[in-house]
Design an enzyme around this catalytic site. Structure first.
Site, mmCIF file in Angstrom:
data_model
loop_
_atom_site.group_PDB
_atom_site.id
_atom_site.type_symbol
_atom_site.label_atom_id
_atom_site.label_comp_id
_atom_site.label_asym_id
_atom_site.label_seq_id
_atom_site.Cartn_x
_atom_site.Cartn_y
_atom_site.Cartn_z
ATOM 1 N N ASP A 59 -20.544 -52.164 -6.677
ATOM 2 C CA ASP A 59 -20.593 -52.526 -8.100
ATOM 3 C C ASP A 59 -21.716 -53.522 -8.378
ATOM 4 O O ASP A 59 -22.351 -53.474 -9.435
ATOM 5 C CB ASP A 59 -19.257 -53.142 -8.548
ATOM 6 C CG ASP A 59 -18.177 -52.100 -8.771
ATOM 7 O OD1 ASP A 59 -18.523 -50.935 -9.050
ATOM 8 O OD2 ASP A 59 -16.994 -52.447 -8.658
ATOM 9 N N LYS A 80 -8.757 -52.190 -6.113
ATOM 10 C CA LYS A 80 -9.949 -52.801 -5.524
ATOM 11 C C LYS A 80 -9.626 -54.022 -4.668
ATOM 12 O O LYS A 80 -10.327 -54.289 -3.686
ATOM 13 C CB LYS A 80 -10.948 -53.177 -6.614
ATOM 14 C CG LYS A 80 -11.635 -51.979 -7.255
ATOM 15 C CD LYS A 80 -12.725 -52.425 -8.208
ATOM 16 C CE LYS A 80 -13.428 -51.245 -8.839
ATOM 17 N NZ LYS A 80 -14.546 -51.659 -9.712
#
Length: 300
Positions: free
Chosen positions: A112, A75
């Site tokens: 997210d 990420k």
């Protein structure tokens, strides 16, 4: 779903990059959604060792991949490989969704935060001015803190067991999260006071997650009984773990009367947000995605 997924010569690719990814449930929920939407796409989990990340991205671009999710451990690293980043991805320093750019390369963003916030918004509670306690200071905690800021929380207490990581987290995030305070987890009196005042408790640690190699792991709880006893019955408890359902934390909090949320909703909502970006469509069947996961996940 109306039948098995059909793969043809025209089928386009979407997928998940990570290492490992064999455990991922994203293909289940995304392929269920793709079929319900009538899209001739297939979603695959694509194991990607860190040294090959750049090569894999280049190859997928050449293959006209329609979009990608990104998970551990990429990420942060993938952000440097994007041609452009959303403001949110820049702020977090983390990307979990990639969209191909018309001129080549990838646009990196982060769904997210939206995935975390959506279940809280559905509760009909005005979270503005409330107090939150976040357990853990890893990568997931950044998206959680960003979500709490977006929802208007006035106080965010971050509890971590690694002082250096806790301090680094605070330094990285405090410019956009001025209401954030770091609290060493071994400072039991301070944590007890924070738990007693919390309107929301969020667990971002892996403690309590079911593991095939360690069945006893699902019996663990990130909070001790004395710490749990500090919670008020009206305190919401949000565990971003989604296996087992419910986790020990949610079971024990429920015994105290606390309402709870688990990570299944966050997983579904972040995936749905990514699929909207890839497809340009708003009719993503969230309930179909949710049901596909519920059928696949074991209960506690």
């Amino acid at each position: 779903m109306t039948g098995p997924l059909s793969i043809r010569g025209t089928t386009a690719l979407v997928g998940l990059l990570g290492d490992p990814v064999r455990h991922s449930l994203s293909p289940l929920m995304q392929n269920a959604a793709l079929q319900a939407m009538g899209l001739d796409w297939a979603f695959l989990a694509l194991p990607t060792p860190a040294p090959q990340l750049a090569v894999v991205l280049e190859a997928l671009e050449a293959m006209q991949c329609r979009g990608l999710n990104v998970t551990i451990p990429h990420k942060q690293a993938v952000a440097a490989l994007c041609q452009e980043l959303s403001p949110l991805a820049k702020r977090l320093g983390a990307v979990n969704a990639l969209v191909p750019l018309p001129g080549g390369g990838w646009h990196g963003t982060n769904t997210d935060v939206e995935g975390f916030c959506a279940p809280l918004r559905r509760q009909g509670t005005n979270w503005s001015g409330k107090q939150a306690v976040v357990l853990g200071c890893g990568g997931s905690a950044r998206a959680v803190v960003a979500g709490l800021v977006e929802l208007g929380f006035a106080s965010i207490q971050l509890a971590g067991r690694r002082p250096a990581a806790l301090e680094a987290f605070l330094q990285d995030c405090q410019s956009w999260a001025p209401q954030l305070e770091a609290r060493p987890w071994d400072s039991s009196d301070g944590l007890a006071a924070a738990l007693g005042q919390a309107d929301l408790l969020v667990n971002t640690t892996p403690v309590g997650m079911a593991s095939a190699s360690d069945p006893a792991a699902a019996q663990a709880c990130p909070l001790s009984e004395p710490e749990l006893s500090c919670l008020r019955p009206e305190t919401w408890v949000y565990d971003i773990i989604y296996t087992p359902r419910p986790t020990q934390l949610l079971q024990r909090a429920a015994a105290r009367g606390c309402p709870g949320l688990d990570g299944l909703e966050m997983l579904v909502e972040q995936g749905a947000a990514a699929l909207r970006l890839w497809s340009g469509r708003s009719d993503v069947p969230v309930e179909v995605m949710r049901q596909a996961l519920i059928e696949a996940l074991p209960s506690a």
